[in-house]
Design a protein around this motif. Structure first.
Motif, PDB file in Angstrom:
ATOM      1  N   LEU A  98      49.287 -22.226  26.143  1.00 45.49           N
ATOM      2  CA  LEU A  98      48.505 -23.369  26.614  1.00 45.49           C
ATOM      3  C   LEU A  98      47.333 -23.709  25.693  1.00 45.49           C
ATOM      4  O   LEU A  98      46.813 -24.821  25.753  1.00 45.49           O
ATOM      5  N   PHE A  99      46.913 -22.763  24.833  1.00 46.53           N
ATOM      6  CA  PHE A  99      45.645 -22.942  24.124  1.00 46.53           C
ATOM      7  C   PHE A  99      45.758 -23.033  22.606  1.00 46.53           C
ATOM      8  O   PHE A  99      44.769 -23.245  21.927  1.00 46.53           O
TER       9      PHE A  99
ATOM     10  N   GLY B  34      48.384 -30.838  26.330  1.00 43.88           N
ATOM     11  CA  GLY B  34      48.833 -32.154  26.797  1.00 43.88           C
ATOM     12  C   GLY B  34      49.416 -32.083  28.193  1.00 43.88           C
ATOM     13  O   GLY B  34      50.506 -32.557  28.459  1.00 43.88           O
ATOM     14  N   TRP B  35      48.646 -31.456  29.099  1.00 40.55           N
ATOM     15  CA  TRP B  35      49.084 -31.288  30.494  1.00 40.55           C
ATOM     16  C   TRP B  35      50.381 -30.471  30.592  1.00 40.55           C
ATOM     17  O   TRP B  35      51.230 -30.706  31.434  1.00 40.55           O
ATOM     18  N   GLY B  36      50.505 -29.490  29.700  1.00 35.87           N
ATOM     19  CA  GLY B  36      51.657 -28.598  29.760  1.00 35.87           C
ATOM     20  C   GLY B  36      52.910 -29.145  29.105  1.00 35.87           C
ATOM     21  O   GLY B  36      53.985 -28.551  29.241  1.00 35.87           O
ATOM     22  N   THR B  37      52.790 -30.262  28.384  1.00 40.15           N
ATOM     23  CA  THR B  37      53.976 -30.900  27.800  1.00 40.15           C
ATOM     24  C   THR B  37      54.136 -30.626  26.307  1.00 40.15           C
ATOM     25  O   THR B  37      55.118 -31.055  25.710  1.00 40.15           O
TER      26      THR B  37
ATOM     27  N   GLN C 269      40.484 -26.847  28.695  1.00 40.44           N
ATOM     28  CA  GLN C 269      41.094 -26.502  27.409  1.00 40.44           C
ATOM     29  C   GLN C 269      42.615 -26.519  27.503  1.00 40.44           C
ATOM     30  O   GLN C 269      43.300 -26.984  26.583  1.00 40.44           O
ATOM     31  N   ALA C 270      43.135 -26.022  28.621  1.00 41.21           N
ATOM     32  CA  ALA C 270      44.593 -26.015  28.806  1.00 41.21           C
ATOM     33  C   ALA C 270      45.144 -27.438  28.827  1.00 41.21           C
ATOM     34  O   ALA C 270      46.186 -27.735  28.231  1.00 41.21           O
TER      35      ALA C 270
ATOM     36  N   PHE D 255      49.670 -29.585  37.816  1.00 44.73           N
ATOM     37  CA  PHE D 255      49.260 -28.786  36.656  1.00 44.73           C
ATOM     38  C   PHE D 255      47.881 -28.175  36.896  1.00 44.73           C
ATOM     39  O   PHE D 255      47.666 -26.975  36.649  1.00 44.73           O
ATOM     40  N   ILE D 256      46.939 -28.994  37.385  1.00 45.10           N
ATOM     41  CA  ILE D 256      45.587 -28.497  37.638  1.00 45.10           C
ATOM     42  C   ILE D 256      45.605 -27.368  38.655  1.00 45.10           C
ATOM     43  O   ILE D 256      44.944 -26.335  38.488  1.00 45.10           O
TER      44      ILE D 256
END
Length: 478
Positions: free
Chosen positions: A50-51, A37-40, A31-32, A6-7
């Protein structure tokens, strides 16, 4: 999606966006992580958002409706239903995030700010989020995962050295020097001589009276433990200079040669080494079977082993013979070639072969004789034969010199470009039961874990736990 993936995914997009928008990539990534939540999150999954930016009257694009919590008084949270901006991709979400910050003067203090802490407090003060500890959460994420690495020339402060997000257990040992005195540019892999979990390994380094530790421990089950922060030097390789520049990794292994490791541990090791290289700017791993190349970091070599600095067999034959394979796989993931390329640009590798045998035991006997004469060896398979090699070189003249040295000591040898592959390790070893033995004690002694006696029992075809002196048991090699 794994955290490090994800990072990397968001980080590259944020870094490119930063060049145009002036918004720190580390702030965008943090912020993402926090907002999605880590893309979840529901928004990230269903709206590519994402934001969590609200869709007010200024927004003419796609929207997504959902419940959310707001804190208006700094203490109590209220659940409300709101419309959020929706996108076709995460990249689009990142671009709109920066465009949103550029709207009006509200976030002027964020744009172009080079200090990540200042940027985090500025975005909170401007009212981006209502959570009282929003800035502190962002700062914690940036520092924990080394996100300033994506800021490049924008960052004012020195990049904070991070630890791997793959870690599943942490117990920091006091056996270390803080901080290390050299930039991280080397990987040193060890075998821990015991089929332990990462927790067992980390707990041992944290409590033992022995002056030893490692940055990471890879467990038999694929768990990964942090024992010494990457910013600090571990006490692992019997050489201070090496440990100051290397990330040291202890891998759970059998307790006797070839000190084999489980498939789960091996795969976790590959993932961990790849992650370490990406975060520390190691663009390519280079392995050499020549000890002098390793300890002097010649020809780009940046992998060392414990036996280079002490009279030890560590990391054991199993891992030692797979170092070239490890470099090749990690480099494939780094898009850096195989790890056997000539640093000067050539691609051929020259292997010094000192024997080829149809029976593995004969090859092992020959390798033992070569080792006794002072030569490092590797056992490879090619064309149905077990081949004994004593070196791999990117420059043919160096391979020729090795052949000359072998012949001077009475061994025949020649140069070949056929590297072959590491010889397979047997799936089991045989053990003759001694008086007083029990299945549990044998498993504890040979596998490092008494509870694995059931594997010995099944492999040996036993129908009960009763064994007698003189019985020959089959013990798993991994």
């Amino acid at each position: 999606m794994e955290k490090q993936t994800f990072i990397q995914t968001v980080g590259e997009a944020a870094r490119k966006d930063m060049e145009k928008s002036g918004v720190l990539a580390s702030l965008t990534i943090a912020q993402a992580i926090l907002e999605s939540g880590w893309g979840t999150s529901e928004l990230a999954q269903n709206a590519n958002a994402l934001f969590g930016i609200k869709a007010d009257g200024r927004w003419s694009g796609k929207t997504y409706s959902k419940e959310t919590q707001e804190c208006y008084d700094g203490v109590n949270y209220t659940t409300v239903t709101a419309l959020f901006r929706a996108y076709s991709s995460w990249d689009e979400s990142i671009a709109d995030h920066s465009a949103f910050l550029h709207t009006g003067n509200r976030y002027a203090a964020v744009i172009g700010e080079k200090d990540y802490k200042t940027a985090c407090y500025a975005i909170k003060a401007a009212g981006y989020a209502t959570a009282p500890d929003y800035a502190e959460k962002l700062i914690s994420l940036i520092e924990s995962y080394g996100l300033t690495a994506y800021d490049g020339d924008m960052q004012k402060e020195e990049t904070i050295m991070s630890n791997s997000s793959l870690v599943t257990y942490t117990n920091i040992s006091s056996h270390k020097n803080s901080p290390r005195n050299h930039a991280i540019d080397t990987i040193t892999i060890h075998c821990i001589v015991g089929q332990w979990t990462a927790k067992q390994g980390c707990d041992y380094f944290a409590t033992t009276d022995r002056e030893c530790s490692a940055n990471y421990v890879v467990g038999k089950d694929g768990s990964i433990g942090l024992s010494v922060d990457e910013k600090d030097r571990s006490w692992c390789s019997s050489n201070a200079a090496n440990d100051n520049r290397a990330i040291t990794i202890e891998v759970a292994s059998d307790t006797k040669e070839p000190y084999a490791v489980t498939g789960a541990a091996y795969n976790a090791l590959l993932n961990l080494v790849t992650d370490i290289c990406k975060r520390n700017g190691i663009k390519k791993l280079v392995w050499s079977t020549n000890k002098s190349d390793r300890v002097n970091h010649r020809n780009g070599c940046n992998m060392t082993v414990h036996r280079d600095f002490a009279n030890k067999s560590c990391p054991g034959t199993y891992l030692y013979e797979r170092h070239g394979e490890i470099a090749a796989e990690v480099n494939k993931r780094l898009n850096a070639g195989t790890g056997t390329e000539n640093p000067a640009g050539g691609s051929a590798m020259y292997y010094v072969q000192a024997g080829a045998f149809s029976k593995k035991e004969n090859a092992e006997a020959h390798a033992k004789a070569l080792k006794a004469a002072g030569f490092d060896t590797m056992l490879k398979t090619f064309g149905g034969l077990y081949k004994v090699q004593t070196g791999a070189y990117s420059v043919k003249a160096n391979a020729d010199a090795q052949v000359k040295a072998l012949k001077a000591t009475g061994f025949d040898a020649f140069v070949t470009t056929d590297g072959g592959s590491a010889a397979p390790t047997p799936s089991y070893i045989e053990y003759t039961v001694k008086k007083g033995d029990s299945l549990w004690a044998i498993a504890e002694k040979l596998l490092g874990d008494g509870s694995r006696y059931t594997e010995i029992k099944a492999l040996s075809g036993l129908t009960s736990d009763t064994i007698y002196a003189g019985n020959v048991l089959k013990v798993p090699a991994k």
